[in-house]
Design an enzyme around this catalytic site. Structure first.
Site, PDB file in Angstrom:
ATOM      1  N   GLY A  52       5.025  -0.855   6.174  1.00  0.00           N
ATOM      2  CA  GLY A  52       4.317   0.625   5.524  1.00  0.00           C
ATOM      3  C   GLY A  52       3.184   0.913   6.366  1.00  0.00           C
ATOM      4  O   GLY A  52       2.522  -0.021   7.124  1.00  0.00           O
ATOM      5  N   GLN A  57      -4.548   4.767   8.945  1.00  0.00           N
ATOM      6  CA  GLN A  57      -4.552   3.656   9.471  1.00  0.00           C
ATOM      7  C   GLN A  57      -4.170   3.944  10.986  1.00  0.00           C
ATOM      8  O   GLN A  57      -4.213   3.272  11.705  1.00  0.00           O
ATOM      9  CB  GLN A  57      -3.425   2.648   8.968  1.00  0.00           C
ATOM     10  N   CYS A 103      -2.070  -7.059   6.285  1.00  0.00           N
ATOM     11  CA  CYS A 103      -2.243  -5.617   6.489  1.00  0.00           C
ATOM     12  C   CYS A 103      -2.492  -5.398   7.949  1.00  0.00           C
ATOM     13  O   CYS A 103      -3.136  -6.095   8.784  1.00  0.00           O
ATOM     14  CB  CYS A 103      -3.494  -5.197   6.003  1.00  0.00           C
ATOM     15  N   LEU A 104      -1.776  -4.242   8.444  1.00  0.00           N
ATOM     16  CA  LEU A 104      -2.051  -4.188   9.999  1.00  0.00           C
ATOM     17  C   LEU A 104      -3.539  -3.781  10.238  1.00  0.00           C
ATOM     18  O   LEU A 104      -3.853  -3.905  11.395  1.00  0.00           O
ATOM     19  CB  LEU A 104      -1.073  -2.732  10.391  1.00  0.00           C
ATOM     20  N   HIS A 145      -0.128  -0.963  -2.143  1.00  0.00           N
ATOM     21  CA  HIS A 145      -0.701  -1.054  -0.821  1.00  0.00           C
ATOM     22  C   HIS A 145      -1.180   0.164  -0.308  1.00  0.00           C
ATOM     23  O   HIS A 145      -2.404   0.398   0.219  1.00  0.00           O
ATOM     24  CB  HIS A 145      -0.075  -2.233   0.046  1.00  0.00           C
ATOM     25  N   GLU A 146      -0.307   0.922   0.101  1.00  0.00           N
ATOM     26  CA  GLU A 146      -0.203   2.119   0.767  1.00  0.00           C
ATOM     27  C   GLU A 146      -1.025   3.029  -0.086  1.00  0.00           C
ATOM     28  O   GLU A 146      -1.928   3.879   0.530  1.00  0.00           O
ATOM     29  CB  GLU A 146       0.817   2.590   1.403  1.00  0.00           C
ATOM     30  N   HIS A 149      -4.601   2.126   0.347  1.00  0.00           N
ATOM     31  CA  HIS A 149      -5.186   2.773   1.597  1.00  0.00           C
ATOM     32  C   HIS A 149      -5.711   4.325   1.364  1.00  0.00           C
ATOM     33  O   HIS A 149      -6.807   4.622   2.021  1.00  0.00           O
ATOM     34  CB  HIS A 149      -4.250   2.883   2.835  1.00  0.00           C
TER      35      HIS A 149
END
Length: 182
Positions: A52, A57, A103-104, A145-146, A149
């Site tokens: 995702g 991001q 997380c990226l 999660h997204e 963000h």
């Protein structure tokens, strides 16, 4: 209008960059610029080996995320949600799933985090058509999660203070290590 082309992978923003720590703006134009952004988001997510990715991001403060991850039946689901609204089960209907989340934008770090095992997101596709995505398992976690963000929150912000500090210290320690790549 599907996201056109293959897209271009963009650098992933990391914890501490201001765009990750403030709420994103609603998308108001469902146009070619949005389609290019979505294509770039998919390319960036795949290049970073994520499941995702939120627009902030890659440094774009708009309420858009993409996903490509399995639900609880291991069926992979792929899509984009613009201007998402997250709906979680009520407290009496909620089952928490504790999972080692990463997380990226906090590369190399993971921490156990309990989240509801089901989630629904209402929003729009890249053309502006209304959509609803229902998720279970990892997909439910991804939707939450997204959306976090886009609200200016990272998963580490949901951790107890001491655990959050441990994750950030480990992240900073890894960043400080000299690269062994030639």
């Amino acid at each position: 209008m599907e996201a056109s082309g293959e897209g271009t992978a963009r650098p992933i923003t990391v914890v501490g960059e201001p765009v990750l720590h403030r709420p994103c703006e609603d998308v108001t134009a469902f146009d070619e610029e949005l389609a290019v952004l979505v294509a770039d988001m998919f390319a960036s997510m795949y290049a970073a080996e994520g499941v995702g990715l939120a627009a902030n991001q890659i440094g774009v403060p708009l309420r858009v995320f993409v996903y490509d991850c399995p639900d609880e039946t291991e069926e992979y689901r792929r899509g984009v949600v613009v201007n998402p609204t997250l709906v979680l089960p009520g407290h009496g209907e909620r089952n928490l799933d504790e999972y080692d989340e990463g997380c990226l934008s906090v590369p190399g770090q993971r921490a156990n985090l309990a989240r509801p095992d089901r989630a629904v997101v209402h929003g729009f596709d890249v053309t502006g058509a209304p959509i609803t995505v229902e998720g279970t398992g990892l997909l439910a976690r991804c939707l939450q999660h997204e959306t976090d963000h886009l609200d200016g929150m990272l998963y580490i912000d949901r951790l107890p203070r001491e655990r959050r500090q441990q994750v950030l210290a480990a992240y900073e320690s890894e960043r400080a290590q000299p690269s062994t790549a030639e």
